[in-house]
Design an enzyme around this catalytic site. Structure first.
Site, mmCIF file in Angstrom:
data_model
loop_
_atom_site.group_PDB
_atom_site.id
_atom_site.type_symbol
_atom_site.label_atom_id
_atom_site.label_comp_id
_atom_site.label_asym_id
_atom_site.label_seq_id
_atom_site.Cartn_x
_atom_site.Cartn_y
_atom_site.Cartn_z
ATOM 1 C CD GLU A 80 56.428 46.844 59.427
ATOM 2 O OE1 GLU A 80 56.902 47.990 59.581
ATOM 3 O OE2 GLU A 80 55.583 46.563 58.551
ATOM 4 N NE ARG A 90 42.804 53.010 57.963
ATOM 5 C CZ ARG A 90 42.713 54.112 57.225
ATOM 6 N NH1 ARG A 90 41.698 54.282 56.411
ATOM 7 N NH2 ARG A 90 43.632 55.043 57.299
ATOM 8 C CB CYS A 143 50.461 43.734 63.034
ATOM 9 S SG CYS A 143 49.716 42.374 62.137
ATOM 10 C CG HIS A 164 52.951 44.007 58.266
ATOM 11 N ND1 HIS A 164 53.191 45.102 59.068
ATOM 12 C CD2 HIS A 164 51.741 43.508 58.666
ATOM 13 C CE1 HIS A 164 52.173 45.258 59.909
ATOM 14 N NE2 HIS A 164 51.290 44.313 59.691
HETATM 15 N N1 PCA Z 1 47.419 41.980 60.180
HETATM 16 C C1 PCA Z 1 46.831 43.003 61.013
HETATM 17 C C2 PCA Z 1 46.416 42.304 62.277
HETATM 18 C C3 PCA Z 1 46.559 40.858 62.017
HETATM 19 C C4 PCA Z 1 47.238 40.751 60.731
HETATM 20 O O1 PCA Z 1 47.602 39.704 60.190
HETATM 21 C C5 PCA Z 1 47.763 44.178 61.256
HETATM 22 O O2 PCA Z 1 48.618 44.462 60.396
HETATM 23 O O3 PCA Z 1 47.660 44.820 62.298
#
Ligand code: PCA
Length: 211
Positions: A80, A90, A143, A164
């Site tokens: 990111e 959401r 996140c 991610h």
């Molecule tokens: N993914 C979510 C929150 C925790 C996770 O592992 C996100 O992308 O916000």
């Protein structure tokens, strides 16, 4: 000696596992240094996650903070580049809270860029044969909230970023879901940590997206 804080997340949204937390455990179990690696698995709650991160920052004073979370449906590891100062949930978090259109950190800037070498991290993960790309949105859920908090709260000189990861092949919701073996996810995180330690300035190669 560099100290790195690597975090993953607990399961959320009805999933039984979260590959980000599992992968963080794997990286920790085989870490051989010489740099110090501190790991933690954060709750998927707006109230808990950022507070726990701030505690970890204060306790360990890391030079580098790398967060990891699940982005179910993505096929590649996403490094990111941008954290936005916006929460718009959401789905409810694990406390049942679903805040809408509030800032992550009231009064802070609208956005921050990652201060880790995102292009070089994505390049090295891909060079290891694991799908990876630079991503320009970490979403507006927990996140992104942790990613923004890390960039806002880290001490001067602390560099921070967020990755991610896809569903793990071992626990994908359906046979045709985009997923990667957990071993590849863990290797991708380890490459991200090593690259962050080794590389201060990002690769000056063309990147970005056209739309
Ligand atoms: N993914 C979510 C929150 C925790 C996770 O592992 C996100 O992308 O916000």
């Amino acid at each position: 000696m560099t100290t790195v804080l690597l975090t993953g997340f607990e399961p959320f949204g009805g999933d039984a596992v979260n590959p980000s937390g599992e992968a963080v455990h794997r990286v920790a179990s085989r870490w051989e240094g010489p740099d110090v690696l501190v790991t933690a698995v954060l709750p998927v709650t707006f109230a808990g996650a950022a507070g726990r991160l701030r505690e970890l920052l204060a306790a360990h004073r890391p030079d580098i903070v790398l967060g990891a979370g699940l982005a179910g449906g993505r096929a590649a590891i996403g490094v990111e580049r941008v954290a936005v100062n916006l929460v718009d949930a959401r789905i409810p978090d694990n406390d049942g809270e679903q805040p809408v259109d509030v800032p992550s950190v009231p009064g802070a800037a609208a956005a921050h860029f990652a201060t880790l070498p995102v292009k070089e991290i994505a390049r090295r993960i891909a060079a290891a044969g694991i799908p990876a790309e630079v991503s320009y949105s970490a979403g507006t859920f927990v996140c992104n909230h942790v990613f923004f908090t890390a960039l806002e709260a880290a001490a001067t000189g602390t560099r921070a970023g967020f990755v991610h990861v896809p569903w793990s092949a071992e626990h994908a919701p359906a046979a045709d879901s985009a997923a990667l073996p957990l071993a590849d996810i863990a290797q991708g995180l380890e490459i991200a940590v090593r690259t962050s330690v080794e590389v201060a300035a990002d690769a000056a190669t063309p990147g970005g997206t056209l739309h």
